[in-house]
Enzyme design. Structure first.
Site, PDB file in Angstrom:
ATOM      1  N   GLU A  33     -18.548  17.738   3.050  1.00  0.00           N
ATOM      2  CA  GLU A  33     -17.666  18.543   2.203  1.00  0.00           C
ATOM      3  C   GLU A  33     -18.114  18.511   0.750  1.00  0.00           C
ATOM      4  O   GLU A  33     -18.115  19.538   0.051  1.00  0.00           O
ATOM      5  CB  GLU A  33     -16.224  18.041   2.349  1.00  0.00           C
ATOM      6  CG  GLU A  33     -15.632  18.359   3.718  1.00  0.00           C
ATOM      7  CD  GLU A  33     -14.348  17.603   4.027  1.00  0.00           C
ATOM      8  OE1 GLU A  33     -13.603  18.062   4.905  1.00  0.00           O
ATOM      9  OE2 GLU A  33     -14.103  16.543   3.414  1.00  0.00           O
ATOM     10  N   ASP A  76      -6.524   1.631   8.072  1.00  0.00           N
ATOM     11  CA  ASP A  76      -7.924   1.233   7.919  1.00  0.00           C
ATOM     12  C   ASP A  76      -8.132  -0.270   7.994  1.00  0.00           C
ATOM     13  O   ASP A  76      -9.252  -0.738   8.163  1.00  0.00           O
ATOM     14  CB  ASP A  76      -8.468   1.735   6.573  1.00  0.00           C
ATOM     15  CG  ASP A  76      -8.622   3.240   6.544  1.00  0.00           C
ATOM     16  OD1 ASP A  76      -8.545   3.857   7.618  1.00  0.00           O
ATOM     17  OD2 ASP A  76      -8.823   3.792   5.450  1.00  0.00           O
ATOM     18  N   GLY A 132       0.809  -1.211   0.000  1.00  0.00           N
ATOM     19  CA  GLY A 132       0.000   0.000   0.000  1.00  0.00           C
ATOM     20  C   GLY A 132       0.844   1.263   0.000  1.00  0.00           C
ATOM     21  O   GLY A 132       1.858   1.345   0.694  1.00  0.00           O
ATOM     22  N   SER A 133       0.408   2.258  -0.780  1.00  0.00           N
ATOM     23  CA  SER A 133       1.143   3.526  -0.876  1.00  0.00           C
ATOM     24  C   SER A 133       0.357   4.682  -0.270  1.00  0.00           C
ATOM     25  O   SER A 133       0.597   5.844  -0.590  1.00  0.00           O
ATOM     26  CB  SER A 133       1.472   3.842  -2.343  1.00  0.00           C
ATOM     27  OG  SER A 133       0.278   3.944  -3.113  1.00  0.00           O
ATOM     28  N   GLY A 134      -0.609   4.356   0.602  1.00  0.00           N
ATOM     29  CA  GLY A 134      -1.353   5.397   1.296  1.00  0.00           C
ATOM     30  C   GLY A 134      -0.554   5.948   2.462  1.00  0.00           C
ATOM     31  O   GLY A 134       0.669   5.815   2.525  1.00  0.00           O
ATOM     32  N   PHE A 135      -1.247   6.548   3.421  1.00  0.00           N
ATOM     33  CA  PHE A 135      -0.559   7.152   4.557  1.00  0.00           C
ATOM     34  C   PHE A 135       0.252   6.119   5.332  1.00  0.00           C
ATOM     35  O   PHE A 135       1.409   6.352   5.679  1.00  0.00           O
ATOM     36  CB  PHE A 135      -1.571   7.827   5.489  1.00  0.00           C
ATOM     37  CG  PHE A 135      -2.151   9.088   4.927  1.00  0.00           C
ATOM     38  CD1 PHE A 135      -1.389  10.238   4.847  1.00  0.00           C
ATOM     39  CD2 PHE A 135      -3.459   9.124   4.482  1.00  0.00           C
ATOM     40  CE1 PHE A 135      -1.926  11.404   4.326  1.00  0.00           C
ATOM     41  CE2 PHE A 135      -4.008  10.285   3.961  1.00  0.00           C
ATOM     42  CZ  PHE A 135      -3.243  11.429   3.879  1.00  0.00           C
ATOM     43  N   GLY A 136      -0.343   4.951   5.611  1.00  0.00           N
ATOM     44  CA  GLY A 136       0.364   3.933   6.370  1.00  0.00           C
ATOM     45  C   GLY A 136       1.578   3.405   5.634  1.00  0.00           C
ATOM     46  O   GLY A 136       2.678   3.332   6.193  1.00  0.00           O
TER      47      GLY A 136
END
Length: 473
Positions: free
Chosen positions: A181, A319, A18-22
């Protein structure tokens, strides 16, 4: 325990999924560690997901919130990036199998950090997604941008008042931060940005509806901030309909069941799904091979140190992890990944592990419109312009790279100070490509062009790949 290859002198191998925040923050936290890191991700970019709605409504380009992962990690010599969707994790053999088009890659590991994130949940009604895209990827945001701006274009061409009304009714499902939003920005788009752009229709007459089965807006923020957000949305012209459960979605409308059991239909072409998340299916894959359990959202119930039960070499963060009721927000992923990286470094140095992972809540924020937001930081509560400035500052800090911060700030100035939206370009492919690919069915399988002489790729370590590249240059 280190693998046989590590024992024979090879550097400790860390695979990050994974290249998200984690994934990204975990990789960066190991920058000076004596390890070889392979980051495997299904996209080539790191996505700043909290700003996806601004791509969907024409404020920002996808480049501002999705820098390429290779560029971000270019100077980190102990890390490499592999493109591919993870299709298998073998806990016994300690391998990760990933696939892009028809090319499959098997990557061995000594330590595994799983940060594959979560996707949109339709609560068992996945067929809703055909007509109500979620908000979890760049593809989603670009499709929604095409649908939103396209709705006004088609309304200008419509031949009956009913058709115009159907095209100019926008329904956002989910009254959490993303839904609030999104609804607020569609309202500003209709009432402000597009106000003078059409001749036949009046964009300001657009109907924006925010639906949620819950009794309040922004439930995680508390009743007071939720009520203030709802009041502001109504001032913007958004219809807030609570206690309303979606029971059907089709091309031209949405079926709703109210709290009293009554059913009704809202005629609308453009629907946005911002309700619910479902953890990556990799969670179930890990649980099936270990002593772990998964919760209703597919998250893995991890140990207090974020490791997989029975497998201390596997960390699950963000997540995908279920621990102490921590929310699925960016800060949990960032703090969890940094904690896991610190544990890895301690193990390699022969130091005792840290205590259990503890999430430090830095607060929650959501914008409603330009110059208006709500923020909850500890015991402090902010609304209006002050909260909006706080939101602006925090989001700028977490956007990666000075160039992206600067261009984002300029685009915000154009959108918030003036009437314009700098990213209004849409194409038919943005809107229809996803469903067209779905219609091709499972038999459709794109492939990479190959010739008979192509060799099967070798499984080199980061150091070996770098050394070979230097020799050939």
């Amino acid at each position: 325990m280190p693998s046989q290859e590590s024992a024979l002198g090879q550097r400790h191998r860390v695979v990050v999924i994974g290249s998200g925040f984690g994934g990204l923050f975990g990789t960066q936290a190991l920058k000076r560690a004596d390890v070889d890191i392979t980051l495997v991700a299904k996209t080539t970019h790191h996505l700043f997901q909290p700003l996806l709605y601004q791509v969907a409504t024409g404020i920002l380009s996808e480049g501002e919130i999705a820098p390429t992962t290779r560029e971000v990690l270019a100077r980190q010599q102990n890390a490499r990036v592999l493109l591919g969707t993870v299709t298998d994790i073998d806990l016994e053999k300690k391998t990760v199998t990933s696939k892009v088009l028809d090319r499959e890659t098997v990557t061995p590991y000594d330590t595994l950090l799983v940060a594959a994130g979560a996707g949109q949940s339709y609560f068992g009604n996945d067929h809703f997604s055909r007509y109500a895209p979620g908000m979890k990827s760049i593809d989603d945001a670009l499709e929604l941008r095409g649908r939103i701006f396209g709705a006004f274009e088609y309304a200008e061409l419509a031949s009956t008042p009913k058709e115009i009304e159907r095209l100019m009714t926008f329904v956002v499902v989910g009254a959490g931060p993303t839904g609030v939003e999104m609804a607020g920005q569609i309202a500003e788009l209709a009432h402000r940005t597009l106000k003078r752009d059409f001749r036949k229709i009046d964009p300001a007459r657009a109907r924006i509806i925010l639906l949620d089965a819950a009794p309040g807006v922004l439930g995680a923020f508390g009743e007071d901030l939720g009520a203030k957000a709802a009041t502001k949305l109504k001032q913007l012209g958004v219809e807030v309909q609570l206690g309303a459960k979606v029971v059907g979605v089709d091309a031209t409308g949405i079926e709703v069941e109210d709290a009293n059991g009554n059913h009704r239909r809202i005629e609308s072409v453009t629907k946005v799904w911002a309700a619910g998340v479902q953890a990556s299916e990799l969670g179930k894959m890990l649980a099936d091979q270990s002593d772990a359990e998964i919760d209703r959202a597919g998250r893995v119930k991890v140990n207090d140190d974020l490791t997989l039960p029975g497998h201390p070499e596997v960390f699950v963060v963000g997540d995908m992890a279920a621990l102490k009721g921590y929310p699925g927000v960016a800060q949990v992923a960032i703090q969890g990944a940094r904690y896991a990286a610190d544990q890895i470094k301690r193990r390699l140095a022969g130091q005792p592990p840290k205590g259990p992972f503890e999430y430090k809540d830095k607060g929650s924020m959501a914008t409603i419109s330009r110059f208006s937001a709500v923020a909850s930081i500890g015991k402090l509560r902010f609304t209006g312009f002050v909260a909006w400035v706080l939101w602006l500052a925090v989001h700028l800090v977490y956007i990666i790279g000075f160039k992206h911060r600067l261009t984002t700030l300029l685009h915000w100035a154009v959108s918030f100070v003036g009437r314009g939206r700098s990213e209004r370009t849409v194409t038919e492919q943005q809107v229809f490509a996803r469903t067209a690919i779905q219609d091709l069915g499972e038999e459709y399988a794109p492939s990479l062009p190959r010739v008979p002489g192509d060799k099967k790729p070798e499984h080199l370590s980061v150091a070996e790949a770098r050394e070979r590249a230097l020799r050939s240059s």
